[in-house]
Design a protein around this motif. Structure first.
Motif, PDB file in Angstrom:
ATOM      1  N   ARG A 409       0.841  -1.205   0.000  1.00 51.08           N
ATOM      2  CA  ARG A 409       0.000   0.000   0.000  1.00 51.08           C
ATOM      3  C   ARG A 409       0.875   1.254   0.000  1.00 51.08           C
ATOM      4  O   ARG A 409       0.629   2.206  -0.747  1.00 51.08           O
ATOM      5  N   ASP A 410       1.951   1.230   0.807  1.00 50.48           N
ATOM      6  CA  ASP A 410       2.696   2.468   1.055  1.00 50.48           C
ATOM      7  C   ASP A 410       3.934   2.661   0.185  1.00 50.48           C
ATOM      8  O   ASP A 410       4.474   3.761   0.120  1.00 50.48           O
ATOM      9  N   LEU A 411       4.417   1.615  -0.408  1.00 49.31           N
ATOM     10  CA  LEU A 411       5.731   1.734  -1.039  1.00 49.31           C
ATOM     11  C   LEU A 411       5.678   1.422  -2.542  1.00 49.31           C
ATOM     12  O   LEU A 411       5.356   0.304  -2.943  1.00 49.31           O
ATOM     13  N   ASP A 412       6.015   2.404  -3.345  1.00 47.36           N
ATOM     14  CA  ASP A 412       6.002   2.208  -4.805  1.00 47.36           C
ATOM     15  C   ASP A 412       6.934   1.070  -5.221  1.00 47.36           C
ATOM     16  O   ASP A 412       6.624   0.288  -6.115  1.00 47.36           O
ATOM     17  N   ALA A 413       8.101   1.015  -4.581  1.00 46.41           N
ATOM     18  CA  ALA A 413       9.080  -0.023  -4.941  1.00 46.41           C
ATOM     19  C   ALA A 413       8.492  -1.416  -4.698  1.00 46.41           C
ATOM     20  O   ALA A 413       8.762  -2.355  -5.461  1.00 46.41           O
ATOM     21  N   LYS A 415       5.266  -2.135  -4.830  1.00 53.05           N
ATOM     22  CA  LYS A 415       4.231  -2.338  -5.867  1.00 53.05           C
ATOM     23  C   LYS A 415       4.887  -2.758  -7.180  1.00 53.05           C
ATOM     24  O   LYS A 415       4.430  -3.666  -7.855  1.00 53.05           O
ATOM     25  N   ARG A 416       5.982  -2.083  -7.525  1.00 53.48           N
ATOM     26  CA  ARG A 416       6.646  -2.392  -8.796  1.00 53.48           C
ATOM     27  C   ARG A 416       7.210  -3.824  -8.793  1.00 53.48           C
ATOM     28  O   ARG A 416       7.117  -4.548  -9.766  1.00 53.48           O
ATOM     29  N   GLU A 419       4.294  -6.268  -9.054  1.00 57.38           N
ATOM     30  CA  GLU A 419       3.782  -6.244 -10.431  1.00 57.38           C
ATOM     31  C   GLU A 419       4.685  -7.086 -11.344  1.00 57.38           C
ATOM     32  O   GLU A 419       4.224  -7.902 -12.140  1.00 57.38           O
ATOM     33  N   ASN A 453      15.728  -3.017  -5.858  1.00 52.50           N
ATOM     34  CA  ASN A 453      15.280  -1.681  -5.518  1.00 52.50           C
ATOM     35  C   ASN A 453      14.381  -1.713  -4.275  1.00 52.50           C
ATOM     36  O   ASN A 453      14.511  -0.899  -3.360  1.00 52.50           O
ATOM     37  N   PHE A 454      13.504  -2.702  -4.233  1.00 55.72           N
ATOM     38  CA  PHE A 454      12.628  -2.884  -3.069  1.00 55.72           C
ATOM     39  C   PHE A 454      13.475  -3.109  -1.817  1.00 55.72           C
ATOM     40  O   PHE A 454      13.241  -2.514  -0.763  1.00 55.72           O
ATOM     41  N   CYS A 457      15.137   0.106  -0.750  1.00 54.91           N
ATOM     42  CA  CYS A 457      14.180   1.084  -0.211  1.00 54.91           C
ATOM     43  C   CYS A 457      13.691   0.709   1.181  1.00 54.91           C
ATOM     44  O   CYS A 457      13.397   1.580   1.991  1.00 54.91           O
TER      45      CYS A 457
END
Ligand code: MSP
Length: 574
Positions: A409-413, A415-416, A419, A453-454, A457
């Motif tokens: 929910r909070d972290l774009d990395a 989510k990417r 995905e 990257n995740f 981060c």
């Protein structure tokens, strides 16, 4: 002769879905194996390994071997023994054939059959095939004269020649080898009568891949096909299979060689029928005419089905030049593997090679790709996720649902990465289905970049790795999500780098039953935590060049010395 549609369908046969028969070309024993040869075999092997993984219900058969007859071999053997102890041609064949076997074994080529054209079973198959063509009226005897290229083992027409103005010598346009005027009595095959059948076969959907090679074949087929000579006088070409009932003639080496694909399946015994036709035949672009015109014509003439697909690959150059003994730039796979490991070499060939155009093999490029993708992006991530400082219990943990949802929910990395993980199987399946191994590698590396990257981060090293710490569930979730990505990538990479992928999955303690393609579509999260297996998780040791490295223009196998050592980062983290 144009077959009626019904007759054609009968000749083509119905595809047997549970069997997937794949072949490599059989390799001439006139020279030692190099990376170009290995490339044909690695493509076929990776294709078969994917098929086994994706369709466990299928029986996948891979056949390879050596092509041991003809003038080329006669001459190579003669050259080989000049000035040294006489080695009989059969012994010479044994030696080189064994070198191919050894290279393929070292490279993990999982073949079901390794055929040699000097074997008795093959001689019987060739003899039977010849008699079938003859009894069907497709072979006749004729006086033949023309320009003959010994090196290419073929007669060439004027339009296929280049004349050197000064010397008057003629050369094959395609191969550059000299030709000589030859007059002899040969048996001829009525190729001209199969022009329409072959064209019809070539034009079927996905028959010739990549499509550019279909176009090349159709261009050739736009001109009338001449009949082709399928025998040679035995006194000129004696290292060959005799023509049945005529010992003055031997069977043309290309007819002999192509039949290997039938021999391997047991032809002419009836059992071969259930194994026929091949689902895919992997070949290099230089042998397209033989496989894309002669071969379907021979098969249709004999009442057999031509292959379902020809997969044609382009060639490797070395530092921009054609590999050749005289240029001393032939890359020996065994020597290259000393620098890159065999898994590294397989990866480089499949990652950098594209079927539709030539690839350049350069040491600097190999070094860059292997270090950045296998040592850093993949190997280093595994080392970090398994580091004792972060993971003192050495577990592959289960993510905590609450933290998992929160991260997504909070972290774009996050989510990417998620995905990329979700799309990994679908994309790679599509790429594997078309033998686009470079795109499989791209997709896997992109997933691993997203995971790195995740990891960066979320800064797991700032969370105390102590089971009683309030941060422990978050830390475990980060490690679990990272290991999940590594596990999925490991499963996907199995066809390309079976041993390296297996070491990765072993480290993560993934049981054999959980390494199948179907696992990829199951929920990405582990349902049960497990212990990692012991041992050092360095998957691919970084290749370090020695200080006195010469320039790129030198032959990589000969002139570069590189040491393999643990990457600094990997050492630090493990
Ligand atoms: N004996 C024949 C094939 C008969 S199949 C019925 C032959 N042998 S070969 O040893 O010369 O080549 C075998 C394979 O290696 C071919 O697919 C060929 O394209 C491939 N390569 C040889 N040199 C190559 C490169 N430099 N690069 C990539 N592949 C190349 O042809």
């Amino acid at each position: 002769m144009l077959l009626s549609k019904i007759k054609y369908i009968k000749a083509i046969g119905v595809r047997c879905n549970s069997l997937h028969y794949v072949t490599t070309p059989i390799f001439y024993v006139n020279a030692a194996p190099h990376i170009g040869h290995l490339y044909s075999a690695v493509i076929a092997d990776a294709h078969c390994r994917y098929q086994r993984l994706r369709y466990p219900e299928k029986t996948v058969i891979l056949c390879t071997g050596t092509d041991e007859h003809g003038t080329k071999i006669q001459q190579a053997e003669a050259g080989n023994r000049a000035g040294s102890e006489a080695v009989h041609v059969s012994q010479y064949c044994d030696e080189i054939s064994m070198r191919y076997r050894n290279v393929f074994q070292a490279a993990g080529i999982l073949h079901d059959d390794f055929i040699r054209t000097t074997e008795q079973r093959h001689k019987q198959a060739v003899s039977h095939f010849w008699q079938t063509l003859q009894s069907r009226g497709h072979i006749y005897s004729a006086a033949y004269s023309g320009w003959y290229c010994v090196s290419d083992e073929t007669f060439l027409t004027d339009s296929q020649l280049r004349v050197d103005e000064q010397s008057g010598t003629r050369y094959s346009l395609e191969s550059g080898h000299p030709v000589e005027w030859t007059e002899e009595t040969n048996y001829m095959f009525r190729l001209s009568q199969f022009q329409d059948d072959v064209r019809h076969w070539v034009k079927q959907e996905a028959r010739i891949r990549p499509a550019k090679f279909e176009k090349i074949l159709l261009d050739t087929l736009s001109e009338p096909l001449p009949d082709v000579s399928v025998s040679r006088p035995a006194n000129r070409v004696h290292w060959a299979i005799p023509v049945p009932n005529d010992d003055t003639q031997t069977v043309y080496v290309w007819l002999d060689a192509l039949i290997n694909y039938l021999t391997s399946r047991g032809y002419p015994n009836e059992q071969y029928v259930t194994n026929w036709p091949p689902a895919q035949q992997v070949i290099g672009k230089d042998i397209l005419k033989f496989h894309g015109i002669y071969w379907p014509a021979f098969l249709i003439a004999a009442g057999l089905s031509p292959p379902q697909q020809l997969y044609v690959h382009s060639h490797w150059t070395v530092d921009g030049q054609k590999m050749s003994k005289s240029k001393h730039n032939v890359v020996d796979p065994i020597k290259a593997a000393e620098q890159y490991t065999m898994e590294g070499l397989r990866y480089f060939l499949l990652r950098e090679g594209v079927a539709h155009s030539d690839g350049n093999f350069s040491h600097v490029k190999a070094l860059r790709i292997l270090n950045s993708e296998l040592a850093d992006t993949l190997g280093n991530l595994l080392s970090r996720a398994c580091a004792k400082s972060l993971n003192p219990q050495q577990m592959y943990p289960v993510p905590h649902a609450e933290h998992f949802s929160q991260l997504l929910r909070d972290l774009d990395a996050a989510k990417r990465m998620q995905e990329a993980k979700l799309q990994l199987a679908g994309r790679c399946e599509q790429h594997y289905e078309s033998n686009h191994f470079h795109l499989v590698a791209d997709t896997v590396i992109a997933t691993l970049h997203a995971t790195n990257n995740f990891f960066e981060c979320t800064k797991p090293w700032e969370l105390k790795a102590d089971g009683s710490s309030p941060n422990a569930p978050r830390l475990e979730t980060i490690i679990a999500m990272t290991m999940d990505a590594l596990r999925l990538c490991g499963i996907v990479l199995q066809p390309m780098m079976p041993q390296l992928a297996s070491r990765l999955l072993d480290k993560l303690n993934v049981p054999g039953s959980q390494r199948t393609w179907s696992v990829l579509s199951e929920s990405c999260n582990n349902s049960k935590s497990c212990h990692l297996t012991g041992g050092n998780p360095v998957l691919f040791q970084r290749i370090v060049e020695s200080a006195q490295l010469p320039s790129e223009s030198h032959s990589p196998a000969k002139s570069l010395q590189s040491k393999r050592s643990k990457s600094k980062k990997q050492l630090k983290m493990s």
